[in-house]
Design an enzyme around this catalytic site. Structure first.
Site, PDB file in Angstrom:
ATOM      1  N   CYS A  48       3.497  50.872  95.169  1.00 42.48           N
ATOM      2  CA  CYS A  48       4.486  51.368  94.204  1.00 42.48           C
ATOM      3  C   CYS A  48       5.854  50.730  94.463  1.00 42.48           C
ATOM      4  CB  CYS A  48       4.571  52.889  94.319  1.00 42.48           C
ATOM      5  SG  CYS A  48       5.928  53.634  93.410  1.00 42.48           S
ATOM      6  N   CYS A  51       8.649  53.268  95.002  1.00 42.71           N
ATOM      7  CA  CYS A  51       8.535  53.875  96.339  1.00 42.71           C
ATOM      8  C   CYS A  51       9.107  52.941  97.401  1.00 42.71           C
ATOM      9  CB  CYS A  51       7.077  54.170  96.663  1.00 42.71           C
ATOM     10  SG  CYS A  51       6.279  55.304  95.512  1.00 42.71           S
TER      11      CYS A  51
END
Length: 168
Positions: A48, A51
């Site tokens: 991600c 993230c």
């Protein structure tokens, strides 16, 4: 002179080891770790992009909270390595932040900047968020059951794929 060097070394070591750190939770250590105290936990995945950009911000928040001597733990959970926890918390987007205190879980969706999250913590804004109820709490019987069924489903899928390889 020797005592000054030893004292300096002791101070450096004490400051290094007294620094709290972001704990990497897993399906096995999570429940016992968060049973006591106040926690900020975030769910992430290695793939991600959001993230990966948020990870240093989260570590900065932990350092600031430690410097302010806030009695709060910080943890992170990789959803790919811990599908049971991801299911128990109903993770649908990443990164996802939660405040946990006394098994009261509150998801907060605020701008993911160091300043804004520290303001959220300092002003105890989490108290304004309604905690998850019985059916959606990861600590309830329902939440645990959802976590276990996701693990059983993943096991069955893996077993089916393995069997299909050898049946051909």
């Amino acid at each position: 002179m020797k005592s000054i060097n030893i004292l300096s070394l002791f101070i450096v070591l004490l400051s290094y080891f007294s620094r709290a750190e972001v704990i990497k939770f897993n399906d096995l250590n999570f429940d016992n770790a968060v049973a006591q105290g106040e926690w900020i936990v975030y769910f992430y995945a290695d793939w991600c992009g959001h993230c990966n950009r948020f990870a240093p911000v989260f570590e900065d928040i932990e350092v600031l909270a430690t410097e302010k001597k806030l009695d709060m733990g910080f943890g992170k959970i990789n959803i790919d390595e811990n599908p049971q926890l991801a299911s128990r918390f109903y993770i649908t987007s990443l990164p996802t932040l939660f405040h946990i205190k006394d098994k009261q879980v509150r998801r907060f969706n605020i701008p993911r900047t160091t300043e804004r999250i520290m303001e959220f913590i300092d002003n105890k804004e989490w108290q304004e968020i309604k905690p998850r109820g019985f059916f959606t709490s990861p600590f309830s019987v329902v939440g645990r059951w959802i976590g276990y069924t996701s693990v059983i489903g993943a096991f069955m899928t893996g077993t089916l794929k393995w069997l299909q390889q050898y049946i051909k």
